[in-house]
Design a protein around this motif. Structure first.
Motif, mmCIF file in Angstrom:
data_model
loop_
_atom_site.group_PDB
_atom_site.id
_atom_site.type_symbol
_atom_site.label_atom_id
_atom_site.label_comp_id
_atom_site.label_asym_id
_atom_site.label_seq_id
_atom_site.Cartn_x
_atom_site.Cartn_y
_atom_site.Cartn_z
ATOM 1 N N LEU A 132 -22.417 41.004 -52.912
ATOM 2 C CA LEU A 132 -23.534 40.726 -53.816
ATOM 3 C C LEU A 132 -23.232 39.030 -54.227
ATOM 4 C CD1 LEU A 132 -23.609 43.633 -56.294
ATOM 5 C CD2 LEU A 132 -25.308 43.131 -54.444
ATOM 6 N N LEU A 133 -21.888 38.593 -54.260
ATOM 7 C CA LEU A 133 -21.807 37.229 -54.355
ATOM 8 C C LEU A 133 -22.468 36.430 -53.232
ATOM 9 C CD1 LEU A 133 -20.466 34.882 -55.942
ATOM 10 C CD2 LEU A 133 -18.339 35.380 -54.765
ATOM 11 N N THR A 134 -22.125 36.703 -52.055
ATOM 12 C CA THR A 134 -22.498 36.140 -50.875
ATOM 13 C C THR A 134 -24.250 36.104 -50.906
ATOM 14 O OG1 THR A 134 -20.765 36.730 -49.471
ATOM 15 C CG2 THR A 134 -22.713 36.389 -48.261
ATOM 16 N N VAL A 135 -24.869 37.203 -51.263
ATOM 17 C CA VAL A 135 -26.399 37.292 -51.555
ATOM 18 C C VAL A 135 -26.521 36.077 -52.441
ATOM 19 C CG1 VAL A 135 -28.223 38.465 -52.535
ATOM 20 C CG2 VAL A 135 -26.530 39.599 -50.907
ATOM 21 N N TRP A 136 -26.046 36.077 -53.712
ATOM 22 C CA TRP A 136 -26.286 35.011 -54.619
ATOM 23 C C TRP A 136 -26.237 33.524 -54.036
ATOM 24 C CZ3 TRP A 136 -26.924 35.385 -60.097
ATOM 25 C CH2 TRP A 136 -27.002 34.303 -60.906
ATOM 26 N N GLN A 137 -25.256 33.412 -53.578
ATOM 27 C CA GLN A 137 -24.665 32.059 -52.942
ATOM 28 C C GLN A 137 -25.615 31.657 -51.702
ATOM 29 O OE1 GLN A 137 -20.512 32.620 -52.383
ATOM 30 N NE2 GLN A 137 -20.014 31.604 -54.079
ATOM 31 N N HIS A 138 -25.817 32.699 -50.934
ATOM 32 C CA HIS A 138 -26.811 32.234 -49.700
ATOM 33 C C HIS A 138 -28.182 31.734 -50.452
ATOM 34 C CE1 HIS A 138 -28.650 32.414 -45.909
ATOM 35 N NE2 HIS A 138 -29.570 33.312 -46.374
ATOM 36 N N HIS A 139 -28.919 32.311 -51.341
ATOM 37 C CA HIS A 139 -30.297 32.354 -51.804
ATOM 38 C C HIS A 139 -30.025 30.979 -52.497
ATOM 39 C CE1 HIS A 139 -33.946 32.600 -53.353
ATOM 40 N NE2 HIS A 139 -33.599 32.256 -54.670
ATOM 41 N N ARG A 140 -29.099 30.526 -53.343
ATOM 42 C CA ARG A 140 -29.021 29.426 -54.153
ATOM 43 C C ARG A 140 -28.897 28.188 -52.995
ATOM 44 N NH1 ARG A 140 -24.380 28.005 -56.896
ATOM 45 N NH2 ARG A 140 -23.482 28.284 -54.953
ATOM 46 N N ASP A 141 -28.072 28.366 -52.239
ATOM 47 C CA ASP A 141 -27.929 27.138 -51.160
ATOM 48 C C ASP A 141 -29.021 27.006 -50.562
ATOM 49 O OD1 ASP A 141 -25.293 27.095 -52.264
ATOM 50 O OD2 ASP A 141 -24.331 28.045 -50.522
ATOM 51 N N LEU A 142 -29.864 28.060 -50.092
ATOM 52 C CA LEU A 142 -30.980 28.054 -49.181
ATOM 53 C C LEU A 142 -31.944 27.375 -49.718
ATOM 54 C CD1 LEU A 142 -32.260 28.670 -46.408
ATOM 55 C CD2 LEU A 142 -32.862 30.874 -47.112
ATOM 56 N N ALA A 143 -32.157 27.581 -51.156
ATOM 57 C CA ALA A 143 -33.324 27.350 -51.837
ATOM 58 C C ALA A 143 -33.144 25.755 -52.225
ATOM 59 C CB ALA A 143 -33.529 28.103 -53.232
ATOM 60 N N GLN A 144 -32.138 25.507 -52.663
ATOM 61 C CA GLN A 144 -31.883 24.002 -52.676
ATOM 62 C C GLN A 144 -31.987 23.202 -51.541
ATOM 63 O OE1 GLN A 144 -27.602 23.305 -54.762
ATOM 64 N NE2 GLN A 144 -28.611 24.699 -56.710
ATOM 65 N N GLU A 154 -34.988 19.272 -48.270
ATOM 66 C CA GLU A 154 -35.610 18.998 -47.093
ATOM 67 C C GLU A 154 -36.975 19.081 -47.182
ATOM 68 O OE1 GLU A 154 -34.047 21.957 -44.544
ATOM 69 O OE2 GLU A 154 -32.070 20.842 -44.469
ATOM 70 N N GLY A 155 -37.492 19.048 -48.240
ATOM 71 C CA GLY A 155 -39.205 19.103 -48.418
ATOM 72 C C GLY A 155 -40.020 20.131 -47.870
ATOM 73 N N HIS A 156 -39.120 21.380 -47.747
ATOM 74 C CA HIS A 156 -39.857 22.857 -47.356
ATOM 75 C C HIS A 156 -40.337 23.512 -48.530
ATOM 76 C CE1 HIS A 156 -38.641 21.511 -43.436
ATOM 77 N NE2 HIS A 156 -37.515 21.780 -43.673
ATOM 78 N N ARG A 157 -39.839 23.037 -49.992
ATOM 79 C CA ARG A 157 -40.344 23.847 -51.001
ATOM 80 C C ARG A 157 -40.454 22.713 -52.173
ATOM 81 N NH1 ARG A 157 -37.096 28.702 -54.168
ATOM 82 N NH2 ARG A 157 -38.549 28.898 -55.676
ATOM 83 N N ALA A 158 -41.438 23.058 -52.969
ATOM 84 C CA ALA A 158 -41.429 22.031 -54.029
ATOM 85 C C ALA A 158 -40.341 22.369 -55.090
ATOM 86 C CB ALA A 158 -42.905 22.701 -54.866
ATOM 87 N N TYR A 159 -40.170 21.258 -55.751
ATOM 88 C CA TYR A 159 -39.114 21.477 -56.616
ATOM 89 C C TYR A 159 -39.102 22.526 -57.805
ATOM 90 C CZ TYR A 159 -35.547 20.130 -60.263
ATOM 91 O OH TYR A 159 -34.645 20.509 -61.069
ATOM 92 N N VAL A 160 -38.327 23.342 -58.028
ATOM 93 C CA VAL A 160 -37.953 24.225 -59.224
ATOM 94 C C VAL A 160 -36.768 23.870 -59.674
ATOM 95 C CG1 VAL A 160 -39.764 25.847 -58.358
ATOM 96 C CG2 VAL A 160 -37.108 26.185 -57.910
ATOM 97 N N ASN A 161 -36.611 24.084 -61.061
ATOM 98 C CA ASN A 161 -35.151 23.903 -61.849
ATOM 99 C C ASN A 161 -34.319 24.828 -61.312
ATOM 100 O OD1 ASN A 161 -35.231 25.982 -63.989
ATOM 101 N ND2 ASN A 161 -36.696 24.456 -65.112
ATOM 102 N N PRO A 162 -33.024 24.511 -61.805
ATOM 103 C CA PRO A 162 -31.972 25.600 -61.533
ATOM 104 C C PRO A 162 -32.223 26.863 -61.991
ATOM 105 C CG PRO A 162 -31.137 23.406 -61.884
ATOM 106 C CD PRO A 162 -32.518 23.066 -62.307
ATOM 107 N N ASP A 163 -32.733 27.000 -63.337
ATOM 108 C CA ASP A 163 -32.819 28.285 -63.895
ATOM 109 C C ASP A 163 -33.673 29.279 -63.119
ATOM 110 O OD1 ASP A 163 -31.274 27.283 -65.766
ATOM 111 O OD2 ASP A 163 -32.865 27.039 -67.379
ATOM 112 N N VAL A 164 -34.738 28.396 -62.388
ATOM 113 C CA VAL A 164 -35.840 29.584 -61.759
ATOM 114 C C VAL A 164 -34.933 29.885 -60.287
ATOM 115 C CG1 VAL A 164 -37.617 29.416 -60.033
ATOM 116 C CG2 VAL A 164 -37.750 28.180 -62.299
ATOM 117 N N ILE A 165 -34.125 29.239 -59.884
ATOM 118 C CA ILE A 165 -33.323 29.701 -58.793
ATOM 119 C C ILE A 165 -32.204 30.803 -59.072
ATOM 120 C CG2 ILE A 165 -31.649 28.814 -56.879
ATOM 121 C CD1 ILE A 165 -33.301 26.127 -56.650
ATOM 122 N N ASP A 166 -31.791 30.213 -60.082
ATOM 123 C CA ASP A 166 -30.560 31.133 -60.679
ATOM 124 C C ASP A 166 -31.391 32.870 -60.875
ATOM 125 O OD1 ASP A 166 -28.504 29.747 -60.449
ATOM 126 O OD2 ASP A 166 -28.581 29.499 -62.489
#
Length: 230
Positions: A44-56, A61-73
């Motif tokens: 589950l930790l890997t799931v969390w970290q993978h999503h966070r790293d990929l989203a950032q 890289e400009g593939h997604r509009a900016y959202v703040n860290p609370d949204v990604i968390d």
């Protein structure tokens, strides 16, 4: 090679460098999913970290509009909840904030105390402003100012994040030292002309043979000794 005496301002990465974010997240996962064994918590930790790293990375890289860290968390917490079969909204909300309860590494508090007596010290993090406030309170971190990448609507290693630190420091980048346990972070700072110091941490991103950082230390004790001469 830069001289240690050239440093005027010290800038620290926070997550993974000053605090053990993985431990904070694991504790949050165990609270949310009390029946999980160690292997499932790790998954589950890997799931969390993978999503966070990929989203950032997608934002950088400009593939997604900016959202703040609370949204990604919140998104990461929902991914963990989906994998674990967790449906309680209150539990998922608490899980989204678990990283704010990350413990400091054993040398972080004392090392920062030594350095803040001699240098302006900044925190520079991809964590949001509210998270940094609570992280510092929970972990007992002492710095003169905390800077969030949220302030420039970007994530490290985007250059504007390091520029924020240099502008705040108010001196040339070659007199600003970036300290991190992540080689990718130091490469971004190096590209902005900042001095760089790698600090070894469990789970960090160590330098490769092609990296040429100014200094490497086993922990904050060595860094503080080198900078203060004490």
């Amino acid at each position: 090679m830069a001289q240690i005496g050239d440093v005027e301002v010290v800038v620290f990465d926070v997550l993974g460098t000053l605090v053990d974010e993985s431990s904070g997240l694991r504790a949050g996962i165990r609270e949310a999913v009390p029946g999980a064994d160690n292997a499932f918590v790790k998954e589950l930790l890997t799931v969390w970290q993978h999503h966070r790293d990929l989203a950032q990375r997608h934002i950088t890289e400009g593939h997604r509009a900016y959202v703040n860290p609370d949204v990604i968390d919140a998104e990461a917490a929902q991914h963990v909840a989906d994998r674990a079969g967790l449906t309680d909204p209150a539990a998922i909300s608490r899980l989204a904030a678990a990283g704010r309860q990350s413990p400091p590494w054993g040398d972080s508090v004392a090392g920062l105390a030594r350095l803040t007596r001699r240098f302006p010290v900044l925190g520079l993090s991809n964590a949001g402003r509210a998270a940094l406030l609570r992280l510092a309170t929970h972990a007992g971190l002492l710095w003169h100012q905390a800077l969030s990448a949220e302030d420039v609507l970007a994530y490290k290693p985007a250059p504007e994040v390091y520029r924020l630190a240099v502008d705040t420091a108010g001196c040339p980048p070659e007199r600003v030292l970036m300290v991190a346990a992540h080689a990718w972070d130091l490469r971004g700072a190096q590209a902005m002309g900042m001095r760089t110091a790698y600090v070894q941490r469990p789970g960090g991103d160590p330098p490769t043979g092609s990296d040429a950082f100014d200094w490497q230390f086993d922990g904050l004790d060595g860094l503080a000794a080198a900078l203060t001469g004490e």
